[in-house]
Design an enzyme around this catalytic site. Structure first.
Site, PDB file in Angstrom:
ATOM      1  N   ILE A   9       0.864  -1.318  -0.041  1.00  0.00           N
ATOM      2  CA  ILE A   9       0.063  -0.020   0.121  1.00  0.00           C
ATOM      3  C   ILE A   9       0.895   1.264  -0.109  1.00  0.00           C
ATOM      4  O   ILE A   9       2.019   1.182   0.378  1.00  0.00           O
ATOM      5  CB  ILE A   9      -0.947   0.207   1.253  1.00  0.00           C
ATOM      6  CG1 ILE A   9      -0.323  -0.183   2.356  1.00  0.00           C
ATOM      7  CG2 ILE A   9      -1.928  -1.043   1.067  1.00  0.00           C
ATOM      8  CD1 ILE A   9      -1.129   0.017   3.811  1.00  0.00           C
ATOM      9  N   ASP A  10       0.450   2.525  -0.435  1.00  0.00           N
ATOM     10  CA  ASP A  10       1.404   3.473  -0.607  1.00  0.00           C
ATOM     11  C   ASP A  10       1.931   4.128   0.740  1.00  0.00           C
ATOM     12  O   ASP A  10       1.282   3.847   1.810  1.00  0.00           O
ATOM     13  CB  ASP A  10       0.280   4.600  -1.138  1.00  0.00           C
ATOM     14  CG  ASP A  10      -0.193   4.297  -2.574  1.00  0.00           C
ATOM     15  OD1 ASP A  10       0.513   3.658  -3.326  1.00  0.00           O
ATOM     16  OD2 ASP A  10      -1.377   5.004  -2.843  1.00  0.00           O
ATOM     17  N   LYS A  11       2.974   4.613   0.541  1.00  0.00           N
ATOM     18  CA  LYS A  11       3.596   5.219   1.854  1.00  0.00           C
ATOM     19  C   LYS A  11       2.659   5.917   2.757  1.00  0.00           C
ATOM     20  O   LYS A  11       2.762   5.722   3.902  1.00  0.00           O
ATOM     21  CB  LYS A  11       4.728   6.154   1.344  1.00  0.00           C
ATOM     22  CG  LYS A  11       5.353   7.013   2.521  1.00  0.00           C
ATOM     23  CD  LYS A  11       6.422   8.124   1.925  1.00  0.00           C
ATOM     24  CE  LYS A  11       6.973   8.815   3.062  1.00  0.00           C
ATOM     25  NZ  LYS A  11       7.708   9.971   2.557  1.00  0.00           N
ATOM     26  N   THR A  16      -0.641   5.880   3.146  1.00  0.00           N
ATOM     27  CA  THR A  16      -1.948   5.124   3.457  1.00  0.00           C
ATOM     28  C   THR A  16      -1.502   4.140   4.560  1.00  0.00           C
ATOM     29  O   THR A  16      -0.428   3.536   4.383  1.00  0.00           O
ATOM     30  CB  THR A  16      -2.056   4.310   2.243  1.00  0.00           C
ATOM     31  OG1 THR A  16      -2.676   5.256   1.026  1.00  0.00           O
ATOM     32  CG2 THR A  16      -3.536   3.421   2.530  1.00  0.00           C
ATOM     33  N   ARG A  74      -7.042   6.267  -5.169  1.00  0.00           N
ATOM     34  CA  ARG A  74      -6.713   7.836  -5.255  1.00  0.00           C
ATOM     35  C   ARG A  74      -6.995   8.195  -6.804  1.00  0.00           C
ATOM     36  O   ARG A  74      -7.589   9.309  -6.906  1.00  0.00           O
ATOM     37  CB  ARG A  74      -5.454   8.088  -4.971  1.00  0.00           C
ATOM     38  CG  ARG A  74      -4.828   7.438  -3.541  1.00  0.00           C
ATOM     39  CD  ARG A  74      -3.292   7.360  -3.102  1.00  0.00           C
ATOM     40  NE  ARG A  74      -2.863   8.593  -3.165  1.00  0.00           N
ATOM     41  CZ  ARG A  74      -1.618   8.760  -3.400  1.00  0.00           C
ATOM     42  NH1 ARG A  74      -0.854   7.872  -3.223  1.00  0.00           N
ATOM     43  NH2 ARG A  74      -1.103   9.946  -3.259  1.00  0.00           N
TER      44      ARG A  74
END
Length: 299
Positions: A109-111, A113, A210
């Site tokens: 998952i994104d940094k 998030t 997103r």
């Protein structure tokens, strides 16, 4: 291999545009390559970084990742990642290759998030979990605070996702090209100019949630990358800018949390389900917007 990864990461342009690695070079083409200045270390080192373990057995670990932590080493991020923390936490992780320093990492998952991730301890478990993700049989639910109110209380967002021609680090929706992506959403609460929604992924593209929310005009609150720090709703409300600025102080990143994770245990066949509480910053954001919405509480 390194050049190909630079192309995939958007660090190579042809005549100022991003092209795929199979592009046929023509006379007078101007090819520009940006090579990040941070040299990649020979090995990924264990680091004593606190992590929150939700569940662990002999086959895998469930981590509740904090916002701000990169999942695995990559260009510009060779330390301080979840992988560095995992190498310190456990000496039993699925193996990796020299060109792919991601021991145990099945998905990411994104940094900025927060939320749940599964980490494999051996190669067989890793392969079986990867197959579940590839078949889209993993249950994943995210909570997000978005700008505005959606027209329908629940529905599906479907598009192709491609890399942006304007910014190589961004992605965008497309009707005809790129990778197919499907996101299901459900409205949980609505406020003056924000909404709390749950989202489930059928596919797992980079920045999918997103991009889909931004592309439909409802970017995730606080998401600086996709317009979530700009005002998109409630322009008729008094002192809106001041209210938004106060909320952004509480939420300095995108208000997105990977809340639940469910799958069939790859070795025992048991159905596993994991849930996580919203992180402090996201809960504070909701508490603040609920002060003007009496009677609303899903905690």
């Amino acid at each position: 291999t390194r050049v190909q990864k630079l192309i995939e990461a958007g660090y190579v342009t042809v005549n100022g545009k991003l092209e795929k690695s199979n592009y046929n070079v023509r006379p007078k083409d101007f090819i520009e390559i940006t090579i990040p200045c941070s040299p990649r270390p020979d090995t990924t080192e264990p680091e004593d970084i606190p992590i929150t373990v939700v569940y662990e057995d002999e086959y895998f670990i469930i981590i509740n990742k904090a916002a701000g932590m990169v999942v695995h080493p990559s260009l510009g991020h060779f330390s301080g990642t979840l992988v560095n923390a995992l190498l310190h936490y456990s000496d039993k992780l699925s193996e990796t290759t020299e060109d792919d320093p991601r021991p145990g990492i099945v998905h990411r998952i994104d940094k900025d998030t927060s939320g749940l991730l599964v980490v494999a301890k051996d190669e067989v478990t890793h392969a079986k979990l990867s197959a579940l993700f590839a078949k889209h049989t993993i249950e994943r639910e995210y909570y997000a605070v978005i700008w505005g109110r959606l027209r329908q209380q629940e529905g599906m967002i479907e598009s192709f996702i491609i890399r942006s021609n304007r910014d190589r680090k961004k992605f965008m929706m497309s009707a005809t090209e790129g990778k197919h992506a499907t996101t299901y959403y459900k409205v949980l609460e609505e406020y003056d100019f924000l909404s709390l929604i749950s989202l489930k992924l059928k596919t797992g593209r980079t920045h999918q949630i997103r991009v889909h929310m931004s592309g439909t005009g409802h970017p995730i609150f606080g998401d600086d990358f996709y317009g979530g720090r700009e005002i998109h709703a409630g322009t008729q409300l008094p002192k809106l800018r001041a209210r938004v600025d106060n909320l952004l102080e509480l939420m300095p990143r995108q208000a997105l949390h990977a809340k639940t994770l469910g799958f069939v245990h790859p070795r025992t066949g048991e159905m596993m389900h994991f849930d996580s509480a919203l992180p402090t910053d996201m809960q504070q954001l909701l508490d603040a917007v609920r002060t003007q919405q009496p009677g609303m509480d899903i905690s």
